[in-house]
Motif scaffolding. Structure first.
Motif, mmCIF file in Angstrom:
data_model
loop_
_atom_site.group_PDB
_atom_site.id
_atom_site.type_symbol
_atom_site.label_atom_id
_atom_site.label_comp_id
_atom_site.label_asym_id
_atom_site.label_seq_id
_atom_site.Cartn_x
_atom_site.Cartn_y
_atom_site.Cartn_z
ATOM 1 N N ILE A 83 0.864 -1.180 0.000
ATOM 2 C CA ILE A 83 0.000 0.000 0.000
ATOM 3 C C ILE A 83 0.899 1.227 0.000
ATOM 4 N N ILE A 84 0.684 2.149 -0.929
ATOM 5 C CA ILE A 84 1.374 3.439 -0.862
ATOM 6 C C ILE A 84 0.345 4.558 -0.960
ATOM 7 N N GLU A 85 0.573 5.619 -0.193
ATOM 8 C CA GLU A 85 -0.292 6.792 -0.205
ATOM 9 C C GLU A 85 0.583 8.038 -0.204
ATOM 10 N N PRO A 86 0.066 9.169 -0.685
ATOM 11 C CA PRO A 86 0.881 10.391 -0.716
ATOM 12 C C PRO A 86 1.307 10.826 0.680
ATOM 13 N N GLY A 87 2.540 11.281 0.790
ATOM 14 C CA GLY A 87 3.032 11.855 2.027
ATOM 15 C C GLY A 87 2.825 13.364 2.048
ATOM 16 N N GLU A 88 3.228 14.007 3.136
ATOM 17 C CA GLU A 88 2.954 15.439 3.288
ATOM 18 C C GLU A 88 3.715 16.296 2.287
ATOM 19 N N ALA A 89 4.834 15.771 1.745
ATOM 20 C CA ALA A 89 5.617 16.533 0.768
ATOM 21 C C ALA A 89 5.419 16.010 -0.651
ATOM 22 N N ALA A 90 4.343 15.259 -0.891
ATOM 23 C CA ALA A 90 4.141 14.629 -2.202
ATOM 24 C C ALA A 90 3.901 15.653 -3.305
ATOM 25 N N GLY A 91 3.153 16.707 -2.991
ATOM 26 C CA GLY A 91 2.825 17.674 -4.029
ATOM 27 C C GLY A 91 2.130 17.000 -5.200
ATOM 28 N N GLU A 92 2.638 17.266 -6.410
ATOM 29 C CA GLU A 92 2.068 16.657 -7.616
ATOM 30 C C GLU A 92 2.840 15.421 -8.056
ATOM 31 N N SER A 93 3.724 14.909 -7.195
ATOM 32 C CA SER A 93 4.633 13.838 -7.616
ATOM 33 C C SER A 93 4.073 12.437 -7.430
ATOM 34 N N VAL A 122 11.474 8.723 3.558
ATOM 35 C CA VAL A 122 12.380 9.645 4.257
ATOM 36 C C VAL A 122 12.194 11.068 3.724
ATOM 37 N N ALA A 123 11.955 11.165 2.406
ATOM 38 C CA ALA A 123 11.726 12.479 1.796
ATOM 39 C C ALA A 123 10.310 12.989 2.045
ATOM 40 N N LYS A 124 9.495 12.193 2.759
ATOM 41 C CA LYS A 124 8.121 12.547 3.125
ATOM 42 C C LYS A 124 7.204 12.708 1.912
ATOM 43 N N ARG A 125 7.584 12.028 0.806
ATOM 44 C CA ARG A 125 6.729 12.085 -0.375
ATOM 45 C C ARG A 125 5.669 10.983 -0.378
ATOM 46 N N LEU A 126 5.885 9.934 0.431
ATOM 47 C CA LEU A 126 4.859 8.909 0.530
ATOM 48 C C LEU A 126 4.933 8.203 1.872
ATOM 49 N N ARG A 127 3.869 7.508 2.196
ATOM 50 C CA ARG A 127 3.820 6.586 3.318
ATOM 51 C C ARG A 127 3.452 5.230 2.743
ATOM 52 N N TYR A 128 3.956 4.184 3.360
ATOM 53 C CA TYR A 128 3.717 2.869 2.763
ATOM 54 C C TYR A 128 3.619 1.783 3.824
ATOM 55 N N ALA A 146 -4.618 -6.149 5.127
ATOM 56 C CA ALA A 146 -4.908 -5.770 6.515
ATOM 57 C C ALA A 146 -3.608 -5.559 7.288
ATOM 58 N N GLN A 147 -2.642 -6.461 7.104
ATOM 59 C CA GLN A 147 -1.368 -6.327 7.804
ATOM 60 C C GLN A 147 -0.523 -5.204 7.210
ATOM 61 N N ALA A 148 -0.592 -5.030 5.876
ATOM 62 C CA ALA A 148 0.146 -3.925 5.255
ATOM 63 C C ALA A 148 -0.341 -2.586 5.801
ATOM 64 N N ALA A 149 -1.669 -2.455 5.976
ATOM 65 C CA ALA A 149 -2.208 -1.214 6.553
ATOM 66 C C ALA A 149 -1.720 -1.027 7.980
ATOM 67 N N GLU A 150 -1.621 -2.114 8.739
ATOM 68 C CA GLU A 150 -1.111 -2.032 10.111
ATOM 69 C C GLU A 150 0.356 -1.616 10.129
ATOM 70 N N ASN A 151 1.086 -1.997 9.066
ATOM 71 C CA ASN A 151 2.524 -1.714 8.992
ATOM 72 C C ASN A 151 2.850 -0.380 8.322
ATOM 73 N N MET A 152 1.850 0.444 8.074
ATOM 74 C CA MET A 152 2.087 1.694 7.341
ATOM 75 C C MET A 152 3.137 2.554 8.034
ATOM 76 N N LYS A 153 4.089 3.049 7.242
ATOM 77 C CA LYS A 153 5.139 3.956 7.729
ATOM 78 C C LYS A 153 4.924 5.319 7.119
ATOM 79 N N SER A 154 4.963 6.349 7.952
ATOM 80 C CA SER A 154 4.731 7.706 7.436
ATOM 81 C C SER A 154 6.045 8.474 7.419
#
Length: 380
Positions: A200-210, A332-338, A372-380
């Motif tokens: 699972i990947i989702e946009p991080g706080e610094a994702a912008g349009e990337s 680390v660059a805060k472009r995504l969480r996964y 379900a486990q990937a969501a539990e393991n999400m890193k921001s």
């Protein structure tokens, strides 16, 4: 009469290939008076750790199959999350949907021994909180569309459900939804060399349009750069054995008001017949075994989009290392969480309203925790 939900669903533009989920112009807002039907299995990770991954997935898919049967259409915008599901529906279909949800929760409790939490959350409520529900149809095969969602509304509805808001209570003991077509007969899918990885990947706080570019990179890293590429399910279809591991759950799902013992016997006979046909590639009447297995591979949701990319991939050690390096760098660059879950095999839970139609659909998840486990393991 055609359900109002299906009328809206058929009006959606259809993306020609999976990458269309990254194109914001192809999404349409759900009508403001619509509802979000959401569910999840309480304590799913504990159940999976106890080896009950098939039951958890069955409970998650049950809501989708129950609503399709209750509304007599497959034209429902839905997404499967491993231990639950989300569907958006018209208020004109509310009573039918609520009844099917209550019956499904009762069946999961009575026959699977799990607790299925469920809620019907108004789209207007999540919009008032600053979220949205936008949906897109994407073509999986000539016969089946899948659906992608953005705007954060489905996730917000799930959070409200977990707080106990807009709950749909389980029906009384013995209540049963129509789960015709719900099954899990295929054997677990095990890579010849490597692991099954739920991502699972989702946009991080610094994702912008990337974010679309990062999603494209991930698809390339897991071998999904070509249309139809990267599925853990072999192109010739999955394999099975007899009796299938999920026979007891299928018997409980499809017995109706009849005897469970008689349904078991009928399924033992029928699944033996089906196993012989599929194993030896026989044709019976209008049923073509090779064609059916190939469409089983095509009609599998090994990649999906809900506010971020969710894929189930088969990766070797080198590919997994490259994936981890990419994900950690972007995190680390805060472009995504996964979140990742690495396991030895994947499982299919199936909805087959008719074996002679190509519109059967198959829900894929990792057998060791999956999404379900990937969501539990999400890193921001």
């Amino acid at each position: 009469m055609t359900p109002e939900t299906a009328i809206f669903t058929r009006s959606l533009p259809v993306g020609g290939e999976f990458r269309a989920v990254l194109d914001g112009d192809l999404y349409r807002p759900a009508p403001d008076d619509w509802l979000i039907a959401v569910s999840d299995v309480v304590g799913s990770r504990k159940a999976i750790a106890a080896g009950r991954y098939k039951a958890v997935n069955m409970a998650g898919v049950a809501l989708i199959s129950a609503l399709m049967n209750a509304l007599e259409t497959q034209q429902l915008p839905y997404i499967f999350g491993g231990d639950g599901a989300a569907i958006i529906c018209s208020p004109a279909d509310r009573d039918v949907v609520a009844d099917a949800m209550a019956r499904t929760a009762a069946w999961v409790r009575d026959d699977l021994g799990l607790e299925l939490r469920a809620a019907l959350v108004p789209v207007s409520v999540v919009r008032a909180e600053g979220y949205d529900v936008q949906v897109q149809a994407t073509r999986v095969s000539e016969a089946v569309n899948n659906y992608a969602f953005r705007g954060g509304g489905l996730s917000r509805a799930e959070a409200l459900m977990k707080k106990g808001e807009y709950a749909v209570a389980p029906a009384p003991p013995g209540s049963r939804p129509d789960l015709t077509g719900l099954s899990c007969r295929w054997s677990p899918i095990k890579p010849d060399d490597g692991k099954i990885v739920s991502i699972i990947i989702e946009p991080g706080e610094a994702a912008g349009e990337s974010f679309p570019a990062m999603a494209e990179t991930l698809l390339n890293l897991v071998g999904m750069q070509m249309a139809g590429g990267g599925s853990p399910v072999p192109k010739q279809g999955p394999s099975g054995r007899w009796p299938p591991e999920g026979l007891e759950m299928e018997a409980r799902a499809t017995r109706g008001e009849g005897s469970l013992a008689l349904r078991r016997i009928a399924l033992y006979v029928w699944t033996l017949f089906a196993w012989i046909i599929l194993t030896f590639g026989l044709n019976v009447g209008s049923f073509n075994a090779r064609h059916y297995r190939e469409f089983t591979s095509l009609n599998t949701d090994y990649r999906k989009f809900q506010d971020g990319l969710r894929v189930t991939a088969s990766l070797g050690e080198t590919e997994l290392a490259r994936l981890n390096e990419f994900l950690e760098g972007e995190r680390v660059a805060k472009r995504l969480r996964y979140g990742l879950c690495v396991q030895d095999s994947a499982i299919l839970t199936c909805y087959v309203p008719s074996a002679t139609s190509d519109s059967h659909f198959h829900f894929l998840d990792g057998a060791g925790g999956g999404y379900a486990q990937a969501a539990e393991n999400m890193k921001s």
